[in-house]
Design a protein around this motif. Sequence first.
Motif, PDB file in Angstrom:
ATOM      1  N   CYS A 184      47.364 -46.870 -98.953  1.00 36.84           N
ATOM      2  CA  CYS A 184      47.590 -45.426 -99.103  1.00 36.84           C
ATOM      3  C   CYS A 184      48.443 -45.066-100.306  1.00 36.84           C
ATOM      4  N   SER A 185      48.867 -46.040-101.106  1.00 34.44           N
ATOM      5  CA  SER A 185      49.698 -45.709-102.255  1.00 34.44           C
ATOM      6  C   SER A 185      49.661 -46.829-103.270  1.00 34.44           C
ATOM      7  N   GLY A 186      49.653 -46.435-104.548  1.00 32.96           N
ATOM      8  CA  GLY A 186      49.748 -47.405-105.624  1.00 32.96           C
ATOM      9  C   GLY A 186      50.958 -47.169-106.497  1.00 32.96           C
ATOM     10  N   VAL A 187      51.642 -46.044-106.274  1.00 33.86           N
ATOM     11  CA  VAL A 187      52.831 -45.686-107.043  1.00 33.86           C
ATOM     12  C   VAL A 187      53.572 -44.588-106.291  1.00 33.86           C
ATOM     13  N   PHE A 188      54.830 -44.395-106.631  1.00 36.71           N
ATOM     14  CA  PHE A 188      55.733 -43.464-105.963  1.00 36.71           C
ATOM     15  C   PHE A 188      55.162 -42.051-105.825  1.00 36.71           C
ATOM     16  N   GLY A 189      54.440 -41.552-106.808  1.00 30.47           N
ATOM     17  CA  GLY A 189      53.998 -40.160-106.794  1.00 30.47           C
ATOM     18  C   GLY A 189      52.610 -39.911-106.239  1.00 30.47           C
ATOM     19  N   ASP A 190      51.987 -40.884-105.600  1.00 31.56           N
ATOM     20  CA  ASP A 190      50.636 -40.677-105.066  1.00 31.56           C
ATOM     21  C   ASP A 190      50.632 -39.610-103.975  1.00 31.56           C
ATOM     22  N   ARG A 191      49.443 -39.095-103.696  1.00 30.46           N
ATOM     23  CA  ARG A 191      49.337 -37.954-102.774  1.00 30.46           C
ATOM     24  C   ARG A 191      49.808 -38.323-101.367  1.00 30.46           C
ATOM     25  N   VAL A 192      50.527 -37.406-100.776  1.00 32.18           N
ATOM     26  CA  VAL A 192      51.155 -37.624 -99.478  1.00 32.18           C
ATOM     27  C   VAL A 192      50.119 -37.671 -98.354  1.00 32.18           C
ATOM     28  N   SER A 193      48.953 -37.080 -98.555  1.00 29.46           N
ATOM     29  CA  SER A 193      47.931 -37.049 -97.503  1.00 29.46           C
ATOM     30  C   SER A 193      47.185 -38.373 -97.358  1.00 29.46           C
ATOM     31  N   ALA A 202      61.763 -45.249-101.258  1.00 31.07           N
ATOM     32  CA  ALA A 202      60.772 -44.201-101.509  1.00 31.07           C
ATOM     33  C   ALA A 202      60.687 -43.260-100.310  1.00 31.07           C
ATOM     34  N   ARG A 203      61.214 -42.071-100.466  1.00 30.62           N
ATOM     35  CA  ARG A 203      61.283 -41.119 -99.365  1.00 30.62           C
ATOM     36  C   ARG A 203      59.909 -40.584 -98.962  1.00 30.62           C
ATOM     37  N   THR A 204      58.949 -40.602 -99.878  1.00 25.06           N
ATOM     38  CA  THR A 204      57.613 -40.115 -99.526  1.00 25.06           C
ATOM     39  C   THR A 204      56.945 -41.026 -98.489  1.00 25.06           C
ATOM     40  N   PHE A 205      57.362 -42.281 -98.429  1.00 20.59           N
ATOM     41  CA  PHE A 205      56.883 -43.175 -97.368  1.00 20.59           C
ATOM     42  C   PHE A 205      57.234 -42.586 -96.006  1.00 20.59           C
ATOM     43  N   LEU A 206      58.447 -42.080 -95.880  1.00 20.85           N
ATOM     44  CA  LEU A 206      58.884 -41.515 -94.611  1.00 20.85           C
ATOM     45  C   LEU A 206      58.073 -40.273 -94.255  1.00 20.85           C
ATOM     46  N   THR A 207      57.750 -39.464 -95.264  1.00 22.42           N
ATOM     47  CA  THR A 207      56.918 -38.286 -95.033  1.00 22.42           C
ATOM     48  C   THR A 207      55.569 -38.700 -94.461  1.00 22.42           C
ATOM     49  N   GLN A 208      54.974 -39.731 -95.049  1.00 21.57           N
ATOM     50  CA  GLN A 208      53.681 -40.204 -94.569  1.00 21.57           C
ATOM     51  C   GLN A 208      53.799 -40.814 -93.178  1.00 21.57           C
ATOM     52  N   MET A 209      54.863 -41.554 -92.924  1.00 25.86           N
ATOM     53  CA  MET A 209      55.032 -42.180 -91.608  1.00 25.86           C
ATOM     54  C   MET A 209      55.263 -41.140 -90.520  1.00 25.86           C
ATOM     55  N   ARG A 210      55.963 -40.078 -90.845  1.00 23.88           N
ATOM     56  CA  ARG A 210      56.149 -39.004 -89.864  1.00 23.88           C
ATOM     57  C   ARG A 210      54.787 -38.486 -89.399  1.00 23.88           C
ATOM     58  N   ASP A 211      53.833 -38.457 -90.321  1.00 21.02           N
ATOM     59  CA  ASP A 211      52.503 -37.928 -90.042  1.00 21.02           C
ATOM     60  C   ASP A 211      51.612 -38.904 -89.269  1.00 21.02           C
ATOM     61  N   VAL A 212      51.765 -40.218 -89.497  1.00 19.79           N
ATOM     62  CA  VAL A 212      50.793 -41.166 -88.918  1.00 19.79           C
ATOM     63  C   VAL A 212      51.375 -42.229 -87.991  1.00 19.79           C
ATOM     64  N   LEU A 213      52.677 -42.326 -87.870  1.00 23.61           N
ATOM     65  CA  LEU A 213      53.258 -43.437 -87.113  1.00 23.61           C
ATOM     66  C   LEU A 213      52.770 -43.463 -85.665  1.00 23.61           C
TER      67      LEU A 213
END
Length: 200
Positions: free
Chosen positions: A25-34, A75-86
């Motif tokens: 779901c990610s290749g770099v820090f700024g990839d899309r959160v969805s 990377a805080r965006t990881f947490l955003t994604q995990m909140r959505d799918v964990l």
Amino acid sequence: MPDSPAAPVLSPDPREARPVRVANCSGVFGDRVSAAREQVDGGPIDVLTGDWLAELTMLILVRQRLKRGPGSGYARTFLTQMRDVLGTCLNRGIRVVSNAGGLDPQGCADALREIADELGLNPRIAVVTGDDLTTRPELITDAVNLSTGEKLADLGLAPVTANAYLGAFGIAAALEAGADVVITGRVTDAALAVGPAAWW
């Protein structure tokens, strides 16, 4: 002669029956959160991986840690994604493996634990460490610039971070021990998929 008890019927281990299905779901820090939600909902998967640590990201995380303090260099965006799918991952048995821990994998794991608690979830979170060389000053002191031959110690500079690339076996061991989520610091890009493959 009495009948011997019947052997229990065990469900087959999917690891013995088919290849592992890994989605990234990610290749770099700024990839899309969805992207995490898209991967989890896009088809049956066994492992969701995420690579946040491009070289530029390491610099961003250094600055973030200098601004916010120890334990914040992840990377805080990881947490955003995990909140959505964990919750979905736990329900479906999807393991999560990510290097989003950056400079502070334990800090990332602690922050994920807080989110899980808020959501009423109880994932088994593992942390893979050992990449931070600043805890090993003898390695830093003898570091040499391979292009110029200059020793770091002779330049009078102290590095703000120094990380070695770890391999896949820490990830594989964490998954084998039952981790639902594995958070690492610096690992090779391939380790995020090779670790789950070795475990599988």
